[in-house]
Design a protein around this motif. Structure first.
Motif, mmCIF file in Angstrom:
data_model
loop_
_atom_site.group_PDB
_atom_site.id
_atom_site.type_symbol
_atom_site.label_atom_id
_atom_site.label_comp_id
_atom_site.label_asym_id
_atom_site.label_seq_id
_atom_site.Cartn_x
_atom_site.Cartn_y
_atom_site.Cartn_z
ATOM 1 N N VAL A 232 43.560 41.127 38.796
ATOM 2 C CA VAL A 232 42.629 41.059 40.339
ATOM 3 C C VAL A 232 43.695 40.402 41.219
ATOM 4 O O VAL A 232 43.765 40.802 42.301
ATOM 5 N N ALA A 233 44.251 39.365 40.789
ATOM 6 C CA ALA A 233 45.349 38.712 41.993
ATOM 7 C C ALA A 233 46.562 39.657 42.040
ATOM 8 O O ALA A 233 47.001 39.844 43.130
ATOM 9 N N TRP B 93 43.371 31.843 32.853
ATOM 10 C CA TRP B 93 43.881 33.079 33.546
ATOM 11 C C TRP B 93 43.826 34.072 32.453
ATOM 12 O O TRP B 93 44.840 34.221 31.543
ATOM 13 N N LEU C 280 37.747 45.598 37.765
ATOM 14 C CA LEU C 280 38.528 44.944 36.886
ATOM 15 C C LEU C 280 37.946 43.344 36.772
ATOM 16 O O LEU C 280 38.334 42.508 35.943
ATOM 17 N N ALA C 281 37.278 42.897 37.984
ATOM 18 C CA ALA C 281 36.835 41.474 37.812
ATOM 19 C C ALA C 281 36.287 41.075 36.698
ATOM 20 O O ALA C 281 34.971 41.816 36.445
ATOM 21 N N SER D 15 46.378 42.799 42.058
ATOM 22 C CA SER D 15 46.020 44.037 42.935
ATOM 23 C C SER D 15 46.125 43.530 44.290
ATOM 24 O O SER D 15 46.623 44.461 45.400
ATOM 25 N N GLY D 16 45.707 42.305 44.669
ATOM 26 C CA GLY D 16 45.872 41.773 46.155
ATOM 27 C C GLY D 16 47.249 41.680 46.573
ATOM 28 O O GLY D 16 47.664 42.050 47.551
ATOM 29 N N ARG E 129 42.284 40.083 32.938
ATOM 30 C CA ARG E 129 41.633 40.676 34.106
ATOM 31 C C ARG E 129 41.887 39.814 35.543
ATOM 32 O O ARG E 129 42.138 40.383 36.628
ATOM 33 N N SER E 130 41.924 38.531 35.334
ATOM 34 C CA SER E 130 42.392 37.680 36.484
ATOM 35 C C SER E 130 43.410 37.940 37.021
ATOM 36 O O SER E 130 43.990 37.968 38.218
ATOM 37 N N LEU F 20 40.295 47.884 43.022
ATOM 38 C CA LEU F 20 40.176 47.671 41.739
ATOM 39 C C LEU F 20 39.486 46.170 41.063
ATOM 40 O O LEU F 20 39.071 46.364 40.293
ATOM 41 N N PRO F 21 39.610 45.417 42.017
ATOM 42 C CA PRO F 21 38.685 44.069 41.544
ATOM 43 C C PRO F 21 37.225 44.690 41.288
ATOM 44 O O PRO F 21 36.452 43.710 40.577
#
Length: 247
Positions: free
Chosen positions: A187-188, A180, A238-239, A190-191, A183-184, A234-235
């Motif tokens: 992404v998580a 992780w 950012l992903a 943001s969700g 960035r990971s 954002l992902p």
């Protein structure tokens, strides 16, 4: 009634778009590696089903093209049967070959677990799922506002404990586990932030997310839920880039 049906159709279309985007962008094999041991067998079944679906579509297209080249009809009941039977036969052959290969590699083998651990796992998992259902129902009703959140949290804790114990039944190792990165995590996060913001918006001002149809009025744009939805974009920036497999 037409406007109400339009709103429901837009909600369903939004759900389909979100699920389709997640299915198109996510890697099922990496997702399978991240599942806990208790859900590993279920995850394998889902990944196999997702892998077989494109093969079925390709077989149907190939057989229909072959029948058209031979001047035979590929539509109607007769054409459907003459195309469907070879597709079904090929799917069964691939399933048998895949089952033999997975059995040779040790899939489906479980470790011996004491009876007390199995019973505790079943009780925690079943009780946790019931608690999640009861807590969710409490959050959706006006009378359950006092007990909804505690019951939901207790159910989640029990279900996670059951999954943790259930992982002992399927011991496995991980080759090159995914790390992780920052960035990971973004992404998580943001969700989670989008889900939390929309949940708060639905509890504080539910009318903003459900425009009225009687009387018919123009829907207003709530700023906070709209800003929360923008976090879901954002992902796209950012992903991390997917890893390319070397040939």
């Amino acid at each position: 009634s037409l406007v109400f049906a339009l709103y429901d159709g837009l909600r369903l279309a939004t759900l389909l778009v979100c699920v389709g985007a997640a299915n198109a962008l996510a890697n099922p094999h990496r997702l399978l590696k991240s599942l806990p041991g208790a859900l590993y067998e279920l995850g394998v079944a889902v990944v196999v089903a997702l892998t077989f679906a494109p093969h079925l579509i390709a077989d149907v297209q190939r057989l229909r093209a072959a029948r058209r080249l031979r001047g035979r009809p590929d539509t109607g009941v007769r054409g459907l049967l003459q195309v469907g039977l070879p597709v079904l036969e090929g799917a069964l052959e691939r399933s048998v070959a895949l089952a033999a290969a997975m059995d040779a590699r040790g899939y489906g083998r479980t470790a011996e677990v004491p009876t007390a651990v199995r019973r505790t796992t079943s009780a925690l998992t079943l009780g946790g799922l019931l608690g999640v259902c009861a807590g969710t129902y409490g959050l959706l009703t006006a009378e359950g506002g006092t007990y909804g959140v505690p019951v939901l949290l207790a159910g989640l804790a029990a279900a996670l404990a059951g999954l943790r114990l259930g992982g002992r039944r399927t011991p496995r190792t991980r080759y090159r586990p995914d790390r992780w990165t920052a960035r990971s995590l973004l992404v998580a996060g943001s969700g989670v932030a989008v889900a939390a913001a929309l949940f708060l918006a639905g509890t504080t001002d539910p009318a903003a997310l459900q425009p009225g149809v009687v009387p018919l009025v123009a829907p207003a744009l709530p700023l906070r839920p709209a800003a929360a939805v923008l976090l879901g974009l954002l992902p796209a920036f950012l992903a991390p880039a997917p890893k390319e497999l070397s040939s």
